[in-house]
Design an enzyme around this catalytic site. Sequence first.
Site, PDB file in Angstrom:
ATOM      1  N   ASP A  92       0.860  -1.176   0.000  1.00  0.00           N
ATOM      2  CA  ASP A  92       0.000   0.000   0.000  1.00  0.00           C
ATOM      3  C   ASP A  92       0.903   1.234   0.000  1.00  0.00           C
ATOM      4  O   ASP A  92       1.962   1.248   0.638  1.00  0.00           O
ATOM      5  CB  ASP A  92      -0.908   0.016   1.240  1.00  0.00           C
ATOM      6  CG  ASP A  92      -1.913   1.149   1.186  1.00  0.00           C
ATOM      7  OD1 ASP A  92      -2.955   0.972   0.532  1.00  0.00           O
ATOM      8  OD2 ASP A  92      -1.632   2.201   1.794  1.00  0.00           O
TER       9      ASP A  92
ATOM     10  N   ASP B 147      -4.783   2.279  -4.392  1.00  0.00           N
ATOM     11  CA  ASP B 147      -3.317   2.304  -4.266  1.00  0.00           C
ATOM     12  C   ASP B 147      -2.811   1.055  -3.555  1.00  0.00           C
ATOM     13  O   ASP B 147      -1.739   1.059  -2.959  1.00  0.00           O
ATOM     14  CB  ASP B 147      -2.868   3.560  -3.521  1.00  0.00           C
ATOM     15  CG  ASP B 147      -3.404   3.617  -2.089  1.00  0.00           C
ATOM     16  OD1 ASP B 147      -4.516   3.090  -1.845  1.00  0.00           O
ATOM     17  OD2 ASP B 147      -2.727   4.172  -1.220  1.00  0.00           O
TER      18      ASP B 147
END
Length: 458
Positions: free
Chosen positions: A328, A372
Amino acid sequence: MTGYIEVSTLKERVLILDDEQMMLNVLERYVGALDHECFCCECPTKALSALTPGSFALLITDLRMPGMDGIEVLRLAKSQDEDVAVIVVTAVADVSNAIQAIRAGADDYILKPFSYADLALAVSKALEKRSRLMRTRKLNQDLEKQVSRATEQLERANRELTETKHYLESLLHSSVDAIITADRSGKIQFCNEGACVMLGIAAEQMHNLPVANFFAGGRHEVNTLRRRLSQEGCLRCYETEFIRADGSHVPVNMSLSMVSGSDGGASAILAICKDITQQKRLETELKEMSIKDSLTGLYNQRYFYERLRGEIERARRQKHPLSLLWLDIDQFKSYNDTRGHLEGDLVLQTVGKVFQECTRTSVDLGFRYGGDEFTVILPEAGEEQAHLIANRILRGFEAHHFDRLTMSIGLMSYREGDSLRAFIHMADAMMYDAKRSGGNSVFVYSPEAEAKEESDAR
């Protein structure tokens, strides 16, 4: 060809030539008694002018006459009507004259004085001979006509066959598809230009080669196809690969059928093959589009689950290690909100490039899970190797200097008995532990971490 009169049972026309009126009367009476129509003449010239093709069946002429002898009359008569029968009558018993007359075309030679029976027999034989000759000539003419018609029909049939052959060959060779026939032993007997182009080899070089030489599956595949053909009669849409002369492979879609011989049994195998290279390329591209993220070029979430199931099964079966990274981007939401979506997209695209640079080519698989969040499947990588790869990704992304953007990475190595859900869950949990610790780090699963996760859950 000289014309002729159809032979019949009706009385015949007979031309009698003699310079003595008394002999003309005798001959006319005798011949008339034979039921023939007589025309008498004392002058050779007048007789010959009356003799036209088919006008008289028989000429009876004296041998010795003033102005023109019988031999000359005979030659001229035969030149004017080759079918006319001729009997020479003479009072001169000269063998040489008889031979000369016969050679000139006379049918008989009678010496004066003669009896009615002698003349009747000579006339009958001469007319019978003429009749046989004319029948034979007619038969020959009919036969020649039949032969001519048959020859013409044969020539026409041959022309049509040749034209059909050329048309079919042109049709076969104009096809871009490969058309190949092989005999019952599996040797190539015919190939069109499409086959030569597809396989990169000339037709004369291909002739009599085993067709198995060009199948990627070799003789085993050909034998299997022959068994199926013997059972099913034909095969449609059979996909395989051919081996070109340069060793490269070409994917083909093939239709196969048995060709019957004159005895009704199978005499050859016909194969019509279409090059499906472009089709396969399009299928691959479409599949890539369906399983890839258009922004980053990484695989998408749907394909992630499909591929991870397969890798877990392979790891279980082969007892090979398997690791999973869950990633992440730290502070990405703030960066995207302040810099805008275009800058945010550039960051996400960079993650795809970093994965490509920092993972093992054709082994590791990178995915954009969503937003993301990313994952990387590391087949045959244990915890130590997976940790090295994770750190390379961490440093590789950091080197791009997107302000304070960093990565948090969770690492989980597969354990015997772990379910797909548990494997993903622990990798995700490690990523969140890394993020909670400040980010820009790799957290590796440990039993203590799992115990803490369970404690926190309670």
